[in-house]
Write an enzyme that holds these catalytic residues in place. Structure first.
Site, PDB file in Angstrom:
ATOM      1  CG  ASP A 132      -9.636  -0.225   4.516  1.00 24.97           C
ATOM      2  OD1 ASP A 132      -9.263  -0.705   3.437  1.00 24.97           O
ATOM      3  OD2 ASP A 132      -8.964  -0.266   5.565  1.00 24.97           O
ATOM      4  CE  LYS A 154      -3.842  -2.442   2.112  1.00 23.96           C
ATOM      5  NZ  LYS A 154      -4.678  -2.743   3.276  1.00 23.96           N
ATOM      6  CD  GLN A 197      -3.531  -4.379   6.305  1.00 26.25           C
ATOM      7  OE1 GLN A 197      -3.630  -3.355   5.652  1.00 26.25           O
ATOM      8  NE2 GLN A 197      -3.930  -5.538   5.840  1.00 26.25           N
TER       9      GLN A 197
HETATM   10  N1  GUN Z   1      -6.863  -6.870   5.951  1.00 22.37           N
HETATM   11  C1  GUN Z   1      -7.135  -7.655   4.871  1.00 22.37           C
HETATM   12  N2  GUN Z   1      -7.671  -6.911   3.884  1.00 22.37           N
HETATM   13  C2  GUN Z   1      -7.727  -5.646   4.329  1.00 22.37           C
HETATM   14  C3  GUN Z   1      -8.176  -4.422   3.743  1.00 22.37           C
HETATM   15  O1  GUN Z   1      -8.646  -4.340   2.610  1.00 22.37           O
HETATM   16  N3  GUN Z   1      -8.063  -3.325   4.536  1.00 22.37           N
HETATM   17  C4  GUN Z   1      -7.586  -3.373   5.793  1.00 22.37           C
HETATM   18  N4  GUN Z   1      -7.535  -2.245   6.496  1.00 22.37           N
HETATM   19  N5  GUN Z   1      -7.164  -4.487   6.367  1.00 22.37           N
HETATM   20  C5  GUN Z   1      -7.236  -5.616   5.630  1.00 22.37           C
END
Ligand code: GUN
Length: 281
Positions: A119, A52, A96
Site C-alpha cells: 500500500d 483487489k 484494508q
Molecule cells: N481504504 C481506502 N483506500 C485504501 C487503500 O488504498 N488501501 C487500504 N489498505 N485501505 C484503503
C-alpha cells in the site's frame, strides 16, 4: 473537445502487462502472493477487497484472504501481521482501512514490514518516496502519475496544484509530482483565495473529498484536471470532487468518475505486488 482520460482502459493495459510479467516470473519458479486482511464487514471495504482479489486472480497473483471479525483485538491483528511478515511465501500484506475504532491504524501500518508494504503507507515507504529512494509508492498517487504519462501529458515544469493534504493521497501526490519536476502547490481547508491558486494550475488534482466542489471558476482554460474524489449522490449515481459537466468544455483533459483514477489504484497495488516478488529474485 476535452480529452477524457480513460482510467479503466489504462488500468486494463497495466494489468495485462503485469499478467505477462507474472507468467514470466512463474516460469522462473517465482510465485506471487498477497495477503488481504479485512477486519469487520464494512460494505464499502468488502467491495474494495473483492475487487483487489479479482485483480489478483486475473494477473495470476495468489490472494490469501483473512476475513476477521469486528471484535478482533489489536494484539490478534498484530500477531497475524507478524506471522505474515515472517512468511517468505508472502510478498505483500494489505490491511484494508478503516479498521474498527478499538484498533490503532498507525500501529497497524507500522507493524507491516516495509518490504511487504504494497500500500506504501509505512513511514519508511513514505520517507523513501520523499527522498527519491527505493520503496513502494502509495497506489492512488502513483496511479495518477501513470494516467498522466500514459495520456501523453508532460509534468515537468508545469504548475501543479493538489487540493487536499491527506497522508494517503494529497501529500504523496505532491511529492510524486515534484519528483517529476512539476512546480507543486498543496491547498487545504485554511488556504486563502483558493480559486486564485487553483486557476494557476496547468495540472489540477482534486482530492479534497467534497462532491462537485470544483466548478468552472476554479479551473484555468486548457488545464488538465484529475479527480480523485468519489461520492454516491442521492440519485444513486457516482460523482467526483469535480463538477464534470461544468468543467469539461473548458479543459484540455479530464478524468471521469467513475472510470478515471479509481481503477488505477488497484492496478498500482498489483504493480507493487509484482515488484515485491521481483525483488526476491
Ligand atoms: N481504504 C481506502 N483506500 C485504501 C487503500 O488504498 N488501501 C487500504 N489498505 N485501505 C484503503
Amino acid at each position: 473537445m476535452a480529452q477524457i482520460i480513460d482510467g479503466k482502459a489504462i488500468a486494463a493495459q497495466i494489468k495485462d502487462e503485469l499478467k505477462e510479467k507474472t507468467a514470466k516470473l512463474k516460469e522462473k519458479g517465482v510465485a506471487i502472493a498477497l495477503a488481504v486482511i479485512q477486519v469487520g464487514n464494512d460494505p464499502a471495504s468488502s467491495v474494495y477487497v473483492r475487487n483487489k482479489k479479482n485483480a489478483c486472480a486475473y494477473i495470476g497473483i495468489q490472494s490469501l484472504s483473512y476475513e476477521l471479525p469486528e471484535e478482533t483485538s489489536q494484539e490478534e491483528l498484530l500477531a497475524l501481521i507478524q506471522k505474515l511478515n515472517a512468511d517468505s511465501q508472502v510478498n505483500g500484506i494489505l490491511v484494508q482501512l478503516p479498521v474498527p475504532k478499538h484498533i490503532d491504524e498507525d500501529v497497524i501500518i507500522r507493524a507491516i514490514s516495509p518490504e511487504k508494504d504494497v500500500d506504501g503507507f509505512h513511514p519508511a515507504s513514505v520517507g523513501a518516496m520523499s527522498i527519491g529512494q527505493k520503496g513502494f509508492l502509495s497506489c492512488t498517487p502513483a496511479g495518477v502519475i501513470q494516467l498522466l504519462k500514459r495520456s501523453g501529458i508532460e509534468i515537468e515544469g508545469k504548475e501543479c496544484v493538489v487540493l487536499g493534504r491527506s497522508n494517503i493521497v494529497g501529500k504523496p501526490m505532491a511529492m510524486l509530482l515534484l519528483r517529476e519536476n512539476g512546480t507543486v502547490t498543496i491547498t487545504h481547508s485554511r488556504t486563502r483565495n483558493l480559486k486564485e491558486v487553483t486557476k494557476r494550475a496547468d495540472i489540477l488534482v482534486a482530492a479534497l473529498g467534497k462532491p462537485k466542489f470544483i466548478t468552472e471558476d476554479y479551473v484555468k482554460e486548457g488545464a488538465v484536471v484529475i479527480d480523485v474524489g468519489i461520492h454516491r449522490q442521492e440519485d444513486g449515481k457516482l460523482c467526483g470532487d469535480v463538477d464534470f459537466e461544468q468543467v469539461v468544455d473548458k479543459v484540455h483533459a479530464i478524468t471521469p468518475v467513475p472510470g478515471g483514477v479509481g481503477p488505477m489504484t488497484i492496478a498500482m497495488l498489483m504493480n507493487n505486488c509484482v515488484e515485491s516478488a521481483q525483488r526476491t529474485v
